[in-house]
Design a protein around this motif. Structure first.
Motif, short mmCIF file in Angstrom:
data_model
loop_
_atom_site.label_atom_id
_atom_site.label_comp_id
_atom_site.label_asym_id
_atom_site.label_seq_id
_atom_site.Cartn_x
_atom_site.Cartn_y
_atom_site.Cartn_z
N ALA A 181 0.85 -1.19 0.00
CA ALA A 181 0.00 0.00 0.00
C ALA A 181 0.89 1.24 0.00
CB ALA A 181 -0.92 0.02 1.22
N ILE A 190 0.92 5.29 0.93
CA ILE A 190 0.18 6.27 1.73
C ILE A 190 0.96 7.58 1.80
CG2 ILE A 190 -0.95 4.50 3.13
CD1 ILE A 190 1.02 5.19 5.39
N LEU A 247 -2.70 -5.47 4.98
CA LEU A 247 -2.63 -4.00 4.91
C LEU A 247 -3.89 -3.42 4.29
CD1 LEU A 247 1.07 -3.61 3.71
CD2 LEU A 247 0.19 -3.13 6.00
N ASP A 301 -6.38 -2.00 5.50
CA ASP A 301 -6.80 -0.71 6.06
C ASP A 301 -6.17 0.46 5.34
OD1 ASP A 301 -8.32 -2.03 7.93
OD2 ASP A 301 -6.79 -1.95 9.51
N TYR A 302 -5.07 0.22 4.64
CA TYR A 302 -4.36 1.30 3.96
C TYR A 302 -4.54 1.26 2.45
CZ TYR A 302 -2.36 1.37 8.58
OH TYR A 302 -2.22 1.42 9.94
N ARG A 303 -5.40 0.38 1.97
CA ARG A 303 -5.66 0.32 0.55
C ARG A 303 -6.62 1.44 0.12
NH1 ARG A 303 -5.39 -3.11 -3.88
NH2 ARG A 303 -3.35 -3.53 -2.99
N THR A 336 -7.84 4.06 2.57
CA THR A 336 -7.51 5.28 3.29
C THR A 336 -6.02 5.50 3.13
OG1 THR A 336 -9.26 4.85 4.89
CG2 THR A 336 -7.59 6.48 5.49
N ARG A 337 -5.65 6.50 2.34
CA ARG A 337 -4.24 6.66 1.95
C ARG A 337 -3.61 7.94 2.48
NH1 ARG A 337 -2.75 3.61 -2.90
NH2 ARG A 337 -4.40 2.15 -3.40
N PHE A 344 -2.99 10.47 5.84
CA PHE A 344 -3.07 10.56 7.30
C PHE A 344 -2.43 11.87 7.73
CE2 PHE A 344 -3.14 6.15 6.11
CZ PHE A 344 -4.17 5.63 6.90
N LEU A 346 -0.25 4.43 13.55
CA LEU A 346 -0.72 3.56 12.48
C LEU A 346 -0.35 2.12 12.84
CD1 LEU A 346 0.49 5.65 9.40
CD2 LEU A 346 -1.70 5.80 10.59
N VAL A 370 0.03 -1.83 11.92
CA VAL A 370 0.27 -2.67 10.75
C VAL A 370 0.63 -4.09 11.21
CG1 VAL A 370 1.01 -0.76 9.27
CG2 VAL A 370 2.69 -1.98 10.68
#
Length: 351
Positions: A7, A9, A56, A58-60, A62-63, A65, A88, A90
């Protein structure tokens, strides 16, 4: 849950709050003086390994922060509040890279490990810091500093002691089902395995190890053919590789020696260090070979394969579907793993 192992971010720590220039104005105090407070520190961004996560995902989606900025200072010597930090979470085994500078920032290989990624900006100074005997009424104040920002790539590399290699339909998923409680999908068509599978192999009450099964490799994988090459990173933390070979291929024109050498070459192209680790051959699907031909076919394969490589490697005849020979491999693996250091380096491997 969908398996996501990469991912990208963007993170931005909070800016510091601004300092303020202010003066006391109170009744009966004719000479008040400066009382401007400092700005608060901006929120920082941390990353933490959590063993309860395994993807991962959750970060696909929502990129971005962004941490909170610090509050500005106020009069009456009031300092601004600090911005709240962000943590964060992970999976264990996640590696963090700075995309813009192509640099590794963190390798979260231990549960609970926490690393600072972006530091929040310092708060600005209020005018109370600038008063002196020759400057009784300073009007100077400073703005808060900007928080750090990065474009990051998160890359998950699963933690396993043993990794399985081989062509699609070589029997890797069947083998991991035979030796552990993992239940990956098994079918009679190529690329049944679409994401890595982990299984815990328990030898006895206090001895166990983790085995990883990745999608099968095909010739040309290093150039992008097939699925397996993008999952080979999940074998980079393993200490021993098991190369499963189908000795009874469905296609009568298939050449097991040529196919096995192709997998070996693809591994060398991808990562020479990974290819140099201890690697054992599992001569699978012995149950499909007539009993009186098994020993001769296995010996012929090993002789041709070793001659092409120029060296010998350990080999075992197994049948993953029936379990024949699998426990012998498990006990030998456990003995080997107990001699290897946890953080494996191939030059330290026992000969």
């Amino acid at each position: 849950m969908k398996f996501i192992d990469e991912a990208n971010i963007y993170i931005k720590a909070g800016d510091g709050g601004n300092g303020v220039a202010s003066f006391r104005r109170e009744k009966y105090i004719p000479l008040g003086g400066p009382d401007g407070g400092d700005g608060g520190r901006g929120g920082s961004i941390y990353i933490k390994a959590d063993r309860n996560l395994n993807t991962l995902v959750d970060y696909r989606y929502t990129r971005k922060f962004l941490a909170w900025r610090g509050e500005n200072g106020r009069g009456s010597d009031c300092y601004g509040a600090a911005g709240e930090d962000i943590v964060l979470k992970v999976p264990v085994g996640t590696v963090v890279y700075d995309i813009d500078h192509n640099a590794q920032l963190a390798d979260l290989s231990v549960d609970g490990m926490q690393v600072l990624l972006a530091r929040g900006g310092k708060g600005g100074l209020g005018n109370i810091h600038f008063k002196s005997s020759v400057n009784r009424a300073p009007r100077q104040c400073t703005p808060g500093e900007a928080g750090e920002e990065f474009n990051l790539r998160l890359e998950l590399k699963v933690l396993a002691d043993v990794g399985l290699l081989g062509l699609p339909n070589a029997g890797k998923s069947t083998f991991i089902r035979a030796v552990s409680a993992a239940r990956p999908k098994v079918a009679d068509y190529p690329f049944t395995t679409l994401h890595p599978n982990l299984g815990v192999v328990r030898v006895d009450e206090n001895r166990s190890f983790v085995i990883a099964d990745v999608p099968g490799l095909i010739e040309g994988a290093a150039e992008g053919a097939g699925l397996g090459i993008r999952f080979l990173k999940h074998l980079q933390r393993t200490r021993i590789l098991l190369h499963l070979v189908d000795l009874a291929p469905f296609d009568p024109e298939a050449d097991p020696v040529k196919d096995a050498l192709a997998i070996t070459r693809e591994l060398e192209k991808y990562d020479p260090e990974l290819a140099a680790r201890p690697r054992w051959l599992l001569l699978n699907k012995q149950d499909l070979i007539p009993e009186d031909e098994r020993a001769a076919r296995s010996a012929a394969f090993v002789a041709a394969y070793s001659a092409a490589l120029g060296y010998d490697i350990p080999h075992f005849a197994v049948s993953a579907i029936s379990g024949a020979g699998c426990q012998t491999v498990v006990f030998r693996l456990m003995e080997m793993l107990e001699t290897l250091p946890p953080a494996f380096r191939h030059e330290e491997a026992p000969q």
